[in-house]
Enzyme design. Structure first.
Site, PDB file in Angstrom:
ATOM      1  N   PRO A   1       0.849  -1.196  -0.052  1.00  0.00           N
ATOM      2  CA  PRO A   1      -0.029   0.070  -0.138  1.00  0.00           C
ATOM      3  C   PRO A   1       0.665   1.382   0.042  1.00  0.00           C
ATOM      4  O   PRO A   1       0.264   2.428  -0.199  1.00  0.00           O
ATOM      5  CB  PRO A   1      -0.812   0.018   1.302  1.00  0.00           C
ATOM      6  CG  PRO A   1       0.124  -0.959   2.169  1.00  0.00           C
ATOM      7  CD  PRO A   1       0.676  -1.802   1.413  1.00  0.00           C
TER       8      PRO A   1
ATOM      9  N   ASP B   1       2.074   0.889 -12.003  1.00  0.00           N
ATOM     10  CA  ASP B   1       0.941   1.758 -11.982  1.00  0.00           C
ATOM     11  C   ASP B   1       1.206   3.026 -11.073  1.00  0.00           C
ATOM     12  O   ASP B   1       2.172   3.094 -10.433  1.00  0.00           O
ATOM     13  CB  ASP B   1      -0.283   0.833 -11.246  1.00  0.00           C
ATOM     14  CG  ASP B   1      -0.724  -0.045 -12.053  1.00  0.00           C
ATOM     15  OD1 ASP B   1      -0.568   0.087 -13.251  1.00  0.00           O
ATOM     16  OD2 ASP B   1      -1.457  -1.125 -11.671  1.00  0.00           O
TER      17      ASP B   1
ATOM     18  N   LYS C   1      -3.278   4.663 -14.694  1.00  0.00           N
ATOM     19  CA  LYS C   1      -4.588   4.084 -13.952  1.00  0.00           C
ATOM     20  C   LYS C   1      -5.034   4.701 -12.776  1.00  0.00           C
ATOM     21  O   LYS C   1      -5.476   4.006 -11.847  1.00  0.00           O
ATOM     22  CB  LYS C   1      -4.619   2.695 -13.840  1.00  0.00           C
ATOM     23  CG  LYS C   1      -4.379   1.640 -15.237  1.00  0.00           C
ATOM     24  CD  LYS C   1      -5.216   0.503 -14.741  1.00  0.00           C
ATOM     25  CE  LYS C   1      -4.303  -0.531 -14.216  1.00  0.00           C
ATOM     26  NZ  LYS C   1      -4.958  -2.029 -14.082  1.00  0.00           N
TER      27      LYS C   1
ATOM     28  N   GLY D   1      -0.009  -1.777  -7.241  1.00  0.00           N
ATOM     29  CA  GLY D   1      -0.231  -1.291  -5.726  1.00  0.00           C
ATOM     30  C   GLY D   1      -0.942  -2.371  -4.936  1.00  0.00           C
ATOM     31  O   GLY D   1      -1.642  -3.114  -5.597  1.00  0.00           O
TER      32      GLY D   1
ATOM     33  N   ASP E   1      -2.028  -5.619  -3.615  1.00  0.00           N
ATOM     34  CA  ASP E   1      -2.129  -7.005  -4.066  1.00  0.00           C
ATOM     35  C   ASP E   1      -2.474  -7.099  -5.401  1.00  0.00           C
ATOM     36  O   ASP E   1      -3.835  -6.604  -5.564  1.00  0.00           O
ATOM     37  CB  ASP E   1      -2.955  -7.995  -2.975  1.00  0.00           C
ATOM     38  CG  ASP E   1      -2.723  -9.431  -3.498  1.00  0.00           C
ATOM     39  OD1 ASP E   1      -1.821 -10.155  -2.998  1.00  0.00           O
ATOM     40  OD2 ASP E   1      -3.506  -9.952  -4.680  1.00  0.00           O
TER      41      ASP E   1
ATOM     42  N   ALA F   1      -4.242  -2.869   0.431  1.00  0.00           N
ATOM     43  CA  ALA F   1      -4.584  -1.851   1.261  1.00  0.00           C
ATOM     44  C   ALA F   1      -5.503  -2.197   2.651  1.00  0.00           C
ATOM     45  O   ALA F   1      -4.909  -1.717   3.606  1.00  0.00           O
ATOM     46  CB  ALA F   1      -5.496  -0.888   0.277  1.00  0.00           C
TER      47      ALA F   1
ATOM     48  N   MET G   1     -11.561   2.324  -3.258  1.00  0.00           N
ATOM     49  CA  MET G   1     -12.106   3.347  -4.420  1.00  0.00           C
ATOM     50  C   MET G   1     -13.586   3.849  -4.353  1.00  0.00           C
ATOM     51  O   MET G   1     -14.250   3.840  -5.007  1.00  0.00           O
ATOM     52  CB  MET G   1     -12.182   2.401  -5.827  1.00  0.00           C
ATOM     53  CG  MET G   1     -10.783   2.229  -6.147  1.00  0.00           C
ATOM     54  SD  MET G   1     -10.824   0.947  -7.604  1.00  0.00           S
ATOM     55  CE  MET G   1     -11.066  -0.532  -6.793  1.00  0.00           C
TER      56      MET G   1
ATOM     57  N   GLY H   1      -2.631   5.661   3.368  1.00  0.00           N
ATOM     58  CA  GLY H   1      -2.174   4.790   4.649  1.00  0.00           C
ATOM     59  C   GLY H   1      -0.916   4.240   4.144  1.00  0.00           C
ATOM     60  O   GLY H   1      -0.432   4.043   3.114  1.00  0.00           O
TER      61      GLY H   1
HETATM   62  C1  LIG Z   1      -7.156  -0.009  -8.100  1.00  0.00           C
HETATM   63  S1  LIG Z   1      -7.368  -0.203  -6.171  1.00  0.00           S
HETATM   64  C2  LIG Z   1      -6.036  -0.986  -6.155  1.00  0.00           C
HETATM   65  C3  LIG Z   1      -6.187  -2.070  -4.904  1.00  0.00           C
HETATM   66  C4  LIG Z   1      -4.476  -2.815  -4.709  1.00  0.00           C
HETATM   67  N1  LIG Z   1      -4.812  -3.601  -5.633  1.00  0.00           N
HETATM   68  C5  LIG Z   1      -4.641  -3.360  -3.203  1.00  0.00           C
HETATM   69  O1  LIG Z   1      -4.751  -4.971  -3.078  1.00  0.00           O
HETATM   70  O2  LIG Z   1      -4.509  -2.691  -2.442  1.00  0.00           O
HETATM   71  C6  LIG Z   1      -7.110   1.298  -5.537  1.00  0.00           C
HETATM   72  C7  LIG Z   1      -7.604   1.688  -4.336  1.00  0.00           C
HETATM   73  O3  LIG Z   1      -6.864   1.175  -3.271  1.00  0.00           O
HETATM   74  C8  LIG Z   1      -6.964   1.689  -2.250  1.00  0.00           C
HETATM   75  N2  LIG Z   1      -5.605   1.964  -1.589  1.00  0.00           N
HETATM   76  C9  LIG Z   1      -4.658   1.386  -2.322  1.00  0.00           C
HETATM   77  N3  LIG Z   1      -3.395   2.168  -1.612  1.00  0.00           N
HETATM   78  C10 LIG Z   1      -3.908   2.955  -0.281  1.00  0.00           C
HETATM   79  C11 LIG Z   1      -3.498   3.637   0.555  1.00  0.00           C
HETATM   80  N4  LIG Z   1      -2.145   3.592   0.688  1.00  0.00           N
HETATM   81  N5  LIG Z   1      -4.276   4.489   1.450  1.00  0.00           N
HETATM   82  C12 LIG Z   1      -5.633   4.252   1.200  1.00  0.00           C
HETATM   83  N6  LIG Z   1      -6.196   3.436   0.316  1.00  0.00           N
HETATM   84  C13 LIG Z   1      -5.502   2.891  -0.583  1.00  0.00           C
HETATM   85  C14 LIG Z   1      -7.884   2.859  -2.426  1.00  0.00           C
HETATM   86  O4  LIG Z   1      -9.243   2.803  -2.155  1.00  0.00           O
HETATM   87  C15 LIG Z   1      -7.760   2.953  -3.999  1.00  0.00           C
HETATM   88  O5  LIG Z   1      -8.517   3.925  -4.676  1.00  0.00           O
END
Ligand SMILES: C[S@@+](CC[C@H](N)C(=O)[O-])C[C@H]1O[C@@H](n2cnc3c(N)ncnc32)[C@H](O)[C@@H]1O
Length: 276
Positions: A30, A53, A75, A106, A108, A137, A188, A217
């Site tokens: 994350p 990404d 993305k 980002g 997993d 995340a 998201m 986060g």
């Molecule tokens: C396209 S999704 C990818 C999720 C990623 N594959 C995962 O397993 O965390 C992107 C969303 O993950 C969440 N996200 C990812 N990193 C984050 C972080 N550092 N802090 C808060 N939300 C995060 C948010 O909701 C963001 O819009």
């Protein structure tokens, strides 16, 4: 135990490598580079090409082998630098050129990361691939915010959902999401937060159920806002919170005040790598 040959074995069994390249679908976690797996960190030092990404921070990009080619495919919501079909074609093409490709995502790759779609294409095209899981995340961000996703006293289940659907509609299974003694984590979902809170209350969740939004986060820019289903949307709007944000809803959020341990301002003195 399955006897199905792996992608790599299938190629080896014919006695020749029709495609010497390989694609690693790698989770970057994350944000905090310290949360990378050893396998991910090692692959970054060996890759020929890294296709990444927008949620992959500079602290992680800094670990990539200096000679490697870096390809940014973006993305962000509604702002895809490269459409998914072209990303799929790109990683296939690079592997066919014999490259060791790291497709860096980002969190997993298999949780709201389109890793499944990319792996399907690689399998269809007979390109060897491996999946390297990352800290998602929900897990990383909740930990750094001090919010346990399950707790014997408050939540016996936890569900992950996306607040951003393909056609921009928000057609979630509200009846199941509104189950009591369950933590709901929404990826998201920032833009849809008022609707999410409204629907959960309409489907039986109490208006005073604790809820949080965590922005960026695990990084030195982390911000946590807590409230209830009633108050959270306004609190988030007042603080002008921006993506990436994770929404966490359920009684466990009440523990945040007591369990918060990560103070971004103090990360340097704790030896934590800050992300630019
Ligand atoms: C396209 S999704 C990818 C999720 C990623 N594959 C995962 O397993 O965390 C992107 C969303 O993950 C969440 N996200 C990812 N990193 C984050 C972080 N550092 N802090 C808060 N939300 C995060 C948010 O909701 C963001 O819009």
């Amino acid at each position: 135990m399955s006897t199905r040959p792996t992608n790599l074995q299938r190629l080896d069994s014919v006695g020749e490598r029709r495609c010497p390249g390989i694609v690693y679908l790698v989770g970057a976690g994350p944000g905090d580079p310290e949360l990378l797996t050893l396998r991910a960190a090692r692959l970054l030092t060996q890759a020929d090409t890294v296709v990444y990404d927008h949620l992959v921070g500079d602290g992680i990009l800094g670990l990539i082998r200096k000679e490697a080619d870096l390809i940014y495919v973006g993305k962000e919501k509604s702002c895809h630098t490269l459409p998914q079909g072209e990303i799929n074609a790109l990683i296939v093409r690079l592997a066919r050129q014999g490259k060791q490709v790291v497709r860096l995502k980002g969190g997993d790759p298999f949780i709201f990361g389109r890793g499944g779609e990319e792996a399907e294409v690689l399998a269809d095209e007979d390109i060897p691939f491996e999946i390297v899981p990352g800290v998602t995340a929900a897990s990383g961000v909740s930990s750094y915010a001090g919010i346990p996703l399950t707790h014997r006293d408050y939540a016996q289940s936890c569900v992950f959902a996306t607040g951003h659907l393909k056609d921009d509609s928000l057609d979630l299974d509200w009846v199941n999401l509104a189950h009591p003694r369950q933590t709901v984590v929404i990826y998201m979902g920032l833009g849809a937060l008022p609707e999410i809170c409204r629907q959960l209350m309409a489907h039986g969740r109490a208006a005073n159920i604790p809820a949080a939004v965590v922005e960026q986060g695990t990084t030195d820019k982390q911000r946590v806002v807590t409230g209830t289903l009633t108050t959270l949307p306004q609190l988030v709007a007042e603080r002008k919170m921006k993506s990436p944000c994770l929404i966490i809803i359920g009684e466990v959020v009440a523990l945040q005040e007591k369990l918060q341990w990560f103070h971004p301002d103090a990360t340097a003195s704790l030896g934590h790598a800050a992300i630019a």
